[in-house]
Design a protein around this motif. Sequence first.
Motif, short mmCIF file in Angstrom:
data_model
loop_
_atom_site.label_atom_id
_atom_site.label_comp_id
_atom_site.label_asym_id
_atom_site.label_seq_id
_atom_site.Cartn_x
_atom_site.Cartn_y
_atom_site.Cartn_z
N LEU A 179 0.83 -1.20 0.00
CA LEU A 179 0.00 0.00 0.00
C LEU A 179 0.86 1.25 0.00
CD1 LEU A 179 -2.67 -0.96 2.70
CD2 LEU A 179 -2.93 -1.06 0.21
N VAL A 180 0.33 2.32 -0.55
CA VAL A 180 0.97 3.62 -0.46
C VAL A 180 0.27 4.40 0.64
CG1 VAL A 180 1.53 5.77 -1.64
CG2 VAL A 180 1.52 3.61 -2.91
N ARG A 181 1.05 4.83 1.63
CA ARG A 181 0.48 5.64 2.71
C ARG A 181 0.69 7.11 2.38
NH1 ARG A 181 1.85 8.22 7.63
NH2 ARG A 181 0.40 7.77 9.37
N VAL A 182 -0.42 7.84 2.32
CA VAL A 182 -0.38 9.27 2.03
C VAL A 182 -0.87 10.01 3.27
CG1 VAL A 182 -1.20 11.11 0.52
CG2 VAL A 182 -0.86 8.80 -0.40
N SER A 183 -0.04 10.86 3.84
CA SER A 183 -0.42 11.61 5.03
C SER A 183 -0.42 13.10 4.70
CB SER A 183 0.54 11.33 6.19
OG SER A 183 1.86 11.61 5.83
N VAL A 184 -1.47 13.80 5.18
CA VAL A 184 -1.66 15.21 4.85
C VAL A 184 -2.03 15.98 6.11
CG1 VAL A 184 -2.86 16.83 3.34
CG2 VAL A 184 -2.59 14.44 2.62
N SER A 189 -4.40 17.77 12.91
CA SER A 189 -4.81 16.43 12.51
C SER A 189 -4.17 16.06 11.17
CB SER A 189 -6.33 16.36 12.37
OG SER A 189 -6.95 16.50 13.62
N GLU A 190 -4.12 14.77 10.91
CA GLU A 190 -3.59 14.29 9.64
C GLU A 190 -4.67 13.48 8.92
OE1 GLU A 190 1.17 13.53 9.34
OE2 GLU A 190 -0.05 11.97 10.23
N ILE A 191 -4.89 13.84 7.66
CA ILE A 191 -5.68 12.98 6.79
C ILE A 191 -4.74 11.90 6.26
CG2 ILE A 191 -6.84 12.84 4.56
CD1 ILE A 191 -8.03 15.54 5.04
N ILE A 192 -5.13 10.66 6.43
CA ILE A 192 -4.29 9.54 5.97
C ILE A 192 -5.09 8.69 4.99
CG2 ILE A 192 -3.08 7.43 6.66
CD1 ILE A 192 -2.45 8.78 9.31
N THR A 231 -10.73 7.25 0.27
CA THR A 231 -11.39 7.20 1.58
C THR A 231 -10.40 7.57 2.68
OG1 THR A 231 -12.92 5.49 0.82
CG2 THR A 231 -12.64 5.75 3.20
N ILE A 232 -10.82 8.42 3.60
CA ILE A 232 -9.96 8.85 4.70
C ILE A 232 -9.86 7.73 5.73
CG2 ILE A 232 -9.64 10.56 6.53
CD1 ILE A 232 -11.23 12.52 4.83
#
Length: 619
Positions: free
Chosen positions: A323-328, A373-376, A358-359
């Motif tokens: 999986l690719v983890r994207v954190s924002v 907070s982080e959107i992941i 999907t978050i």
Amino acid sequence: MMDMKMNGGGIPWLDQPVLLHSSRADKCKLSPAQCAYRNSHWRYWYEADHVYALATVYFCCAIIGVFALSNFLARYSPEWVKRTRIWRATTSVSRYLAYRGYGFPMMRYWTPSLGVLLLGIAGVGFFVGMTLGPQPYYWPTDASYGSSPPIATRAGWMALALLPFVLALSVKANMISALTGIPHEKLQVFHHWTSYAMFALALVHTFPFIIYHEWKGDMVKQWKTSVVYWTGVVTIIAQAYLTLMSLPFIRNRFYEFFKATHLLAAVVFVVFFFLHCDFRLSSWDYFIATGAIYLLCLFTSHARTYLVNGLHTATLEMLPSGLVRVSVPTVMNWTPGQHVFVRFLTSDFHLFTAHPFTISSVCREPDETGQASEIIFYIKPRGGVTGRLAAIAAKSPGCSKKILIEGPYGGVSAQHMSRFDTLLVIAGGSGGGFSLAMVDEALRLSALESKENNSGHEGRRNLQVVFSTRDTTMADWYAAEIESRISHSTTLSADPDNGYETAVSVHITSRVNSASSSPSIGFEKDADKLTPTEITTTGSFSLNVHRNARPDIPGLVARTVAMGNTQGQHVGRKQRIGVLVCGPASMLHDTRNAAALAQTRALGGEVEELYLHSEPFAW
């Protein structure tokens, strides 16, 4: 005249002078009997827009109105009303219709819900009845009644009347969702179906003209001299492209190309449709309504994206699970299960398209964590933009990309989540990220309720999590991730008399054996007889790993209802059960049908309610 002809000069392809509406003035020169026949309610050309187009608008608005009223009552009815038997019976029946579906596994096709199918049948009945019911289809030959075949006239007006609804259903921030409370992704099926109906009506509008002029012997002359045929041909070609490319098996196969060309084809379609109508009667009113609705929705979504959400920085990381983890990091607010549309500001083609994700994280107040907070997102790489993200993350771990975020949309409200005494969270494959967010939110809300001492629930609640995957590395990642999240939750130690009894089951469906796995035990047809291969138990948390076994979803839902019934008898209050699912179509189908069947038990009084929230991989 019944047909408006183009004359020379002025604005190309429009009659002169250009007006908002054409005249309804009519002087019948036929015999009194023929005039009466021609001017009757279902045949009169000069009132066809009122008879057919407005009827279509009323039909669509009536359906929207029913669901808008239901949404209003569900939101604002007092709690004592919702506990009455008639309310519970109505809710159970409507949920049965909303959940029950039919599957054709050999074709890999699963239908929408029974309720959606019934609405589709009602639509087919309306349009078939309005098209084929009135007579005649073609004018009699005893006089010159007009050059527009009656069947073509009525089909054309109904197709035009659908245009505002097709466009309104296509956008994410739409008025229909605001009125009905139905998220945009669940309205997409109606966007597709109204588009199909509009195309079918357009064909019924087109071919009678060809047949009529072939019969008269002047088809070539019409083609060479009447611009209405040129604009009509361009319109029908653009519409055919939009319709055929939107068929699921084509759209999913060529998704990136579909996304890139859909808007351009839609613009061509609307422009030439506008020219084709040429302000006949009230035709341009429908374009005005379409533009007002669509542009307002578009402005709303863009204002949220650029002015409210603004520019964000996403960090990419490739996980061992693939999986690719994207954190924002962000100051945005969202609820669990919501999704956003992300536009990656790169120099390639993907700059022009936004993709839904999907978050997989919970929105926390900064004073809780001391930071934003982080959107992941956890993204399963496939083709297109997700494949490119995986390549970037593998090549440059921890790299950053500028992004724009539109949304969030959908999800389950915190108020709704806190109602449930028992939660059953089901996920498959990359839907695991959805379940992590749901688990985090359930535990967070429970912790807050424990601190404020106002949970409204007697004793401990139950949280069951079921995750299924073919990939062992994915299962290992999920087990470690959810164990870490639950173990660090303050809920487990905040109050021994409240919070959740949490049980997690991880199912590895592949039949490949390894040194660390047990012999193949086949599919899980009877979970009560199945012994998990690995068990981890810590306090109120247990983690079971089943190898070579599929979860028995109907059995899981049935046992959850039975457990809720037993718990309700113990505490003296009927329980509320929430089922939350995200996964492939077959998993959603099984869960929906199991939840539909359970409505009979809710209606019988075993539990107060059983609610289902489903999140598909795509729409």
